[in-house]
Design a protein around this motif. Structure first.
Motif, PDB file in Angstrom:
ATOM      1  N   ARG A  32     -35.634  26.778  -0.965  1.00 16.21           N
ATOM      2  CA  ARG A  32     -34.347  26.853  -0.262  1.00 16.21           C
ATOM      3  C   ARG A  32     -34.436  26.148   1.089  1.00 16.21           C
ATOM      4  O   ARG A  32     -35.472  25.638   1.475  1.00 16.21           O
ATOM      5  N   GLU A  39     -24.392  32.303   3.563  1.00 20.15           N
ATOM      6  CA  GLU A  39     -24.117  30.865   3.628  1.00 20.15           C
ATOM      7  C   GLU A  39     -24.305  30.357   5.043  1.00 20.15           C
ATOM      8  O   GLU A  39     -23.919  30.991   6.022  1.00 20.15           O
ATOM      9  N   THR A  68     -23.424  22.575   3.077  1.00 19.41           N
ATOM     10  CA  THR A  68     -23.440  22.540   1.620  1.00 19.41           C
ATOM     11  C   THR A  68     -24.007  21.224   1.131  1.00 19.41           C
ATOM     12  O   THR A  68     -23.558  20.155   1.566  1.00 19.41           O
ATOM     13  N   GLN A  69     -24.982  21.322   0.247  1.00 20.45           N
ATOM     14  CA  GLN A  69     -25.581  20.122  -0.329  1.00 20.45           C
ATOM     15  C   GLN A  69     -25.309  20.073  -1.831  1.00 20.45           C
ATOM     16  O   GLN A  69     -25.409  21.087  -2.522  1.00 20.45           O
ATOM     17  N   THR A  70     -24.965  18.884  -2.311  1.00 18.86           N
ATOM     18  CA  THR A  70     -24.789  18.679  -3.752  1.00 18.86           C
ATOM     19  C   THR A  70     -25.411  17.345  -4.149  1.00 18.86           C
ATOM     20  O   THR A  70     -25.429  16.400  -3.342  1.00 18.86           O
ATOM     21  N   ARG A 109     -27.602  20.330  -6.454  1.00 17.93           N
ATOM     22  CA  ARG A 109     -28.773  21.158  -6.132  1.00 17.93           C
ATOM     23  C   ARG A 109     -30.027  20.604  -6.812  1.00 17.93           C
ATOM     24  O   ARG A 109     -31.130  20.735  -6.285  1.00 17.93           O
ATOM     25  N   CYS A 134     -23.955  15.851   1.678  1.00 13.09           N
ATOM     26  CA  CYS A 134     -24.086  16.991   2.576  1.00 13.09           C
ATOM     27  C   CYS A 134     -22.779  17.139   3.338  1.00 13.09           C
ATOM     28  O   CYS A 134     -22.227  16.148   3.845  1.00 13.09           O
ATOM     29  N   GLU A 135     -22.300  18.367   3.425  1.00 13.61           N
ATOM     30  CA  GLU A 135     -21.058  18.640   4.147  1.00 13.61           C
ATOM     31  C   GLU A 135     -21.269  19.856   5.036  1.00 13.61           C
ATOM     32  O   GLU A 135     -21.825  20.861   4.593  1.00 13.61           O
ATOM     33  N   GLN A 136     -20.868  19.742   6.279  1.00 14.99           N
ATOM     34  CA  GLN A 136     -20.993  20.898   7.173  1.00 14.99           C
ATOM     35  C   GLN A 136     -19.621  21.307   7.695  1.00 14.99           C
ATOM     36  O   GLN A 136     -18.778  20.459   8.013  1.00 14.99           O
ATOM     37  N   HIS A 137     -19.429  22.634   7.765  1.00 12.91           N
ATOM     38  CA  HIS A 137     -18.145  23.209   8.173  1.00 12.91           C
ATOM     39  C   HIS A 137     -18.278  23.922   9.509  1.00 12.91           C
ATOM     40  O   HIS A 137     -17.590  24.909   9.771  1.00 12.91           O
ATOM     41  N   GLY A 187     -28.844  23.125   4.766  1.00 11.45           N
ATOM     42  CA  GLY A 187     -28.334  23.358   3.431  1.00 11.45           C
ATOM     43  C   GLY A 187     -29.451  23.875   2.537  1.00 11.45           C
ATOM     44  O   GLY A 187     -30.615  23.954   2.947  1.00 11.45           O
ATOM     45  N   THR A 208     -31.534  19.577  -2.112  1.00  8.70           N
ATOM     46  CA  THR A 208     -31.444  18.953  -3.443  1.00  8.70           C
ATOM     47  C   THR A 208     -32.861  18.725  -3.934  1.00  8.70           C
ATOM     48  O   THR A 208     -33.645  18.036  -3.271  1.00  8.70           O
TER      49      THR A 208
END
Lengths: 112, 118
Positions: free
Chosen positions: A41, B1, B5-7, B9, B23-26, B110, B113
Protein backbone atom coordinates in the motif's frame (compact mmCIF):
# COMPACT_ATOMS: atom_id res chain seq x y z
CA UNK A 1 24.01 9.07 -0.01
CA UNK A 2 20.73 8.33 1.74
CA UNK A 3 19.73 11.16 4.04
CA UNK A 4 17.76 9.08 6.52
CA UNK A 5 18.94 5.68 7.73
CA UNK A 6 16.65 3.65 9.96
CA UNK A 7 17.80 1.13 12.52
CA UNK A 8 17.18 -1.74 12.98
CA UNK A 9 16.18 -2.96 9.52
CA UNK A 10 13.74 -5.43 11.01
CA UNK A 11 12.15 -5.78 14.41
CA UNK A 12 9.98 -8.56 15.80
CA UNK A 13 8.22 -8.15 19.13
CA UNK A 14 5.37 -9.63 21.11
CA UNK A 15 2.00 -7.88 21.29
CA UNK A 16 1.94 -5.55 24.27
CA UNK A 17 5.67 -4.78 24.15
CA UNK A 18 7.08 -1.43 23.13
CA UNK A 19 8.80 -0.97 19.77
CA UNK A 20 11.64 1.51 19.36
CA UNK A 21 12.91 2.47 15.94
CA UNK A 22 15.77 4.84 15.22
CA UNK A 23 16.66 7.14 12.37
CA UNK A 24 19.93 8.94 11.69
CA UNK A 25 20.51 11.63 9.10
CA UNK A 26 23.40 13.64 7.74
CA UNK A 27 22.46 17.26 7.04
CA UNK A 28 20.62 20.06 8.82
CA UNK A 29 16.88 19.64 8.63
CA UNK A 30 13.71 21.69 8.86
CA UNK A 31 11.60 18.81 10.08
CA UNK A 32 11.60 15.05 10.35
CA UNK A 33 8.59 12.89 9.67
CA UNK A 34 7.66 9.28 10.27
CA UNK A 35 5.47 7.30 7.88
CA UNK A 36 3.96 3.85 7.98
CA UNK A 37 3.34 1.49 5.07
CA UNK A 38 1.21 -1.62 5.13
CA UNK A 39 2.28 -4.29 2.69
CA UNK A 40 1.69 -3.28 -0.92
CA UNK A 41 0.00 0.00 0.00
CA UNK A 42 0.97 3.66 0.03
CA UNK A 43 2.72 5.39 2.89
CA UNK A 44 0.69 7.10 5.59
CA UNK A 45 2.01 10.07 7.52
CA UNK A 46 2.21 9.45 11.27
CA UNK A 47 3.91 12.38 12.92
CA UNK A 48 6.09 15.41 12.19
CA UNK A 49 8.65 16.91 14.53
CA UNK A 50 10.23 20.28 13.83
CA UNK A 51 13.92 20.99 14.20
CA UNK A 52 13.29 23.15 17.29
CA UNK A 53 11.27 20.43 19.03
CA UNK A 54 12.71 17.61 21.12
CA UNK A 55 9.74 15.37 21.72
CA UNK A 56 6.25 14.88 20.39
CA UNK A 57 3.40 12.54 21.22
CA UNK A 58 0.45 11.26 19.24
CA UNK A 59 -1.64 8.54 20.86
CA UNK A 60 0.66 5.55 21.39
CA UNK A 61 3.44 7.18 19.37
CA UNK A 62 6.31 9.12 20.86
CA UNK A 63 8.94 10.74 18.68
CA UNK A 64 12.17 12.31 19.87
CA UNK A 65 14.65 14.40 17.95
CA UNK A 66 18.26 15.11 18.85
CA UNK A 67 19.65 17.57 16.32
CA UNK A 68 23.11 17.50 17.91
CA UNK A 69 23.34 13.77 17.17
CA UNK A 70 21.27 14.04 14.00
CA UNK A 71 19.00 11.28 15.15
CA UNK A 72 15.36 10.56 15.90
CA UNK A 73 13.50 7.71 17.50
CA UNK A 74 9.94 6.48 17.14
CA UNK A 75 8.47 4.63 20.09
CA UNK A 76 5.23 2.68 19.75
CA UNK A 77 3.91 1.73 23.16
CA UNK A 78 1.73 -1.29 23.94
CA UNK A 79 2.10 -2.63 20.42
CA UNK A 80 -0.71 -4.46 18.65
CA UNK A 81 -0.68 -6.98 15.83
CA UNK A 82 -2.21 -4.26 13.64
CA UNK A 83 0.99 -2.21 14.07
CA UNK A 84 2.76 -4.72 11.82
CA UNK A 85 4.03 -2.64 8.91
CA UNK A 86 7.09 -0.89 7.52
CA UNK A 87 8.06 2.40 9.10
CA UNK A 88 10.02 5.13 7.32
CA UNK A 89 11.65 8.29 8.52
CA UNK A 90 11.79 11.20 6.11
CA UNK A 91 13.85 14.33 6.47
CA UNK A 92 13.25 17.76 5.04
CA UNK A 93 16.56 19.53 4.56
CA UNK A 94 16.90 23.20 5.39
CA UNK A 95 16.12 25.45 2.47
CA UNK A 96 13.25 27.07 0.68
CA UNK A 97 12.06 23.90 -0.98
CA UNK A 98 12.64 21.24 1.61
CA UNK A 99 11.21 18.21 -0.09
CA UNK A 100 11.42 14.95 1.81
CA UNK A 101 14.08 12.27 1.53
CA UNK A 102 12.97 8.86 2.76
CA UNK A 103 15.03 6.20 4.47
CA UNK A 104 15.00 2.51 3.60
CA UNK A 105 12.43 1.63 6.21
CA UNK A 106 12.10 -0.71 9.17
CA UNK A 107 9.94 -3.81 9.02
CA UNK A 108 8.06 -4.25 12.28
CA UNK A 109 6.35 -7.54 13.06
CA UNK A 110 4.13 -7.72 16.11
CA UNK A 111 3.31 -11.29 17.11
CA UNK A 112 -0.14 -11.86 18.60
CA UNK B 1 -8.80 7.32 2.20
CA UNK B 2 -5.89 9.71 1.80
CA UNK B 3 -7.45 11.89 -0.89
CA UNK B 4 -5.00 10.62 -3.50
CA UNK B 5 -6.32 8.07 -5.99
CA UNK B 6 -4.18 5.99 -8.29
CA UNK B 7 -5.40 3.91 -11.22
CA UNK B 8 -5.00 1.19 -12.17
CA UNK B 9 -4.10 -0.67 -8.98
CA UNK B 10 -2.46 -3.48 -10.94
CA UNK B 11 -0.97 -3.49 -14.43
CA UNK B 12 0.71 -6.20 -16.44
CA UNK B 13 2.35 -5.12 -19.66
CA UNK B 14 4.71 -6.45 -22.27
CA UNK B 15 7.93 -4.69 -23.12
CA UNK B 16 6.49 -3.26 -26.32
CA UNK B 17 3.28 -1.92 -24.83
CA UNK B 18 2.41 1.67 -24.05
CA UNK B 19 0.39 2.36 -20.94
CA UNK B 20 -0.27 5.23 -18.55
CA UNK B 21 -0.61 5.47 -14.80
CA UNK B 22 -2.98 8.05 -13.44
CA UNK B 23 -2.96 9.93 -10.16
CA UNK B 24 -5.62 12.33 -8.93
CA UNK B 25 -5.61 14.32 -5.71
CA UNK B 26 -8.63 15.99 -4.11
CA UNK B 27 -6.71 17.89 -1.47
CA UNK B 28 -6.04 21.17 -3.24
CA UNK B 29 -2.30 20.55 -3.07
CA UNK B 30 0.24 22.29 -5.27
CA UNK B 31 3.00 19.65 -5.36
CA UNK B 32 2.83 16.11 -6.74
CA UNK B 33 5.38 13.32 -6.86
CA UNK B 34 6.06 9.98 -8.52
CA UNK B 35 8.02 7.34 -6.62
CA UNK B 36 9.23 3.87 -7.55
CA UNK B 37 9.40 1.22 -4.83
CA UNK B 38 11.17 -2.02 -5.65
CA UNK B 39 11.60 -4.96 -3.30
CA UNK B 40 14.55 -4.57 -0.93
CA UNK B 41 15.32 -1.06 -2.20
CA UNK B 42 14.70 2.41 -0.77
CA UNK B 43 11.88 4.53 -2.08
CA UNK B 44 13.13 6.22 -5.26
CA UNK B 45 11.88 9.70 -6.09
CA UNK B 46 11.31 9.94 -9.84
CA UNK B 47 9.63 13.26 -10.56
CA UNK B 48 8.40 16.30 -8.67
CA UNK B 49 5.88 18.81 -9.92
CA UNK B 50 5.06 22.12 -8.29
CA UNK B 51 2.22 24.21 -9.68
CA UNK B 52 2.22 21.98 -12.77
CA UNK B 53 5.88 22.61 -13.52
CA UNK B 54 8.41 19.82 -13.28
CA UNK B 55 10.97 20.83 -10.69
CA UNK B 56 12.88 17.59 -10.37
CA UNK B 57 13.77 14.70 -12.64
CA UNK B 58 16.04 12.26 -10.89
CA UNK B 59 17.88 10.70 -13.84
CA UNK B 60 14.86 8.67 -14.82
CA UNK B 61 15.08 6.81 -18.16
CA UNK B 62 13.15 8.41 -21.00
CA UNK B 63 10.85 5.39 -21.23
CA UNK B 64 9.08 7.02 -18.27
CA UNK B 65 7.36 10.26 -19.29
CA UNK B 66 5.43 12.32 -16.74
CA UNK B 67 2.62 14.72 -17.50
CA UNK B 68 0.90 17.18 -15.17
CA UNK B 69 -1.98 18.85 -17.02
CA UNK B 70 -3.26 20.60 -13.89
CA UNK B 71 -2.52 20.65 -10.19
CA UNK B 72 -4.96 17.81 -9.46
CA UNK B 73 -3.78 15.27 -12.00
CA UNK B 74 -0.49 13.56 -12.66
CA UNK B 75 0.23 10.90 -15.26
CA UNK B 76 3.16 8.60 -15.86
CA UNK B 77 3.34 7.41 -19.45
CA UNK B 78 5.18 4.14 -19.94
CA UNK B 79 6.65 2.73 -23.15
CA UNK B 80 9.14 -0.02 -24.02
CA UNK B 81 9.69 -0.88 -20.39
CA UNK B 82 12.14 -3.49 -19.13
CA UNK B 83 11.45 -6.31 -16.66
CA UNK B 84 13.51 -4.46 -14.03
CA UNK B 85 10.92 -1.68 -14.15
CA UNK B 86 8.47 -4.00 -12.39
CA UNK B 87 7.72 -2.32 -9.06
CA UNK B 88 5.12 -0.50 -7.01
CA UNK B 89 4.67 3.03 -8.37
CA UNK B 90 3.46 5.51 -5.82
CA UNK B 91 2.01 8.95 -6.33
CA UNK B 92 1.97 11.53 -3.56
CA UNK B 93 0.94 15.13 -3.09
CA UNK B 94 1.76 17.84 -0.57
CA UNK B 95 0.45 21.31 0.06
CA UNK B 96 3.62 22.65 -1.45
CA UNK B 97 7.32 21.85 -1.42
CA UNK B 98 7.65 23.19 2.08
CA UNK B 99 10.30 25.39 3.57
CA UNK B 100 11.26 26.38 7.04
CA UNK B 101 9.73 24.19 9.70
CA UNK B 102 6.27 24.20 8.15
CA UNK B 103 4.16 21.11 7.75
CA UNK B 104 3.35 21.96 4.15
CA UNK B 105 5.64 19.21 2.86
CA UNK B 106 3.72 16.38 4.54
CA UNK B 107 3.03 13.94 1.73
CA UNK B 108 -0.19 12.07 1.14
CA UNK B 109 0.21 8.90 -0.85
CA UNK B 110 -2.04 6.94 -3.12
CA UNK B 111 -2.33 3.17 -2.74
CA UNK B 112 0.04 2.63 -5.66
CA UNK B 113 0.04 0.78 -8.96
CA UNK B 114 1.68 -2.64 -8.91
CA UNK B 115 3.37 -2.89 -12.31
CA UNK B 116 4.64 -6.14 -13.80
CA UNK B 117 6.62 -6.01 -17.04
CA UNK B 118 6.83 -9.32 -18.85
Amino acid sequence: SQQGEEDPQALSIQEGENATMNCSYKTSINNLQWYRQNSGRGLVHLILIRSNEREKHSGRLRVTLDTSKKSSSLLITASRAADTASYFCATARTGANSKLTFGKGITLSVRP
Amino acid sequence: ETGVTQTPRHLVMGMTNKKSLKCEQHLGHNAMYWYKQSAKKPLELMFVYSLEERVENNSVPSRFSPECPNSSHLFLHLHTLQPEDSALYLCASSQDLGGGASAKNIQYFGAGTRLSVL
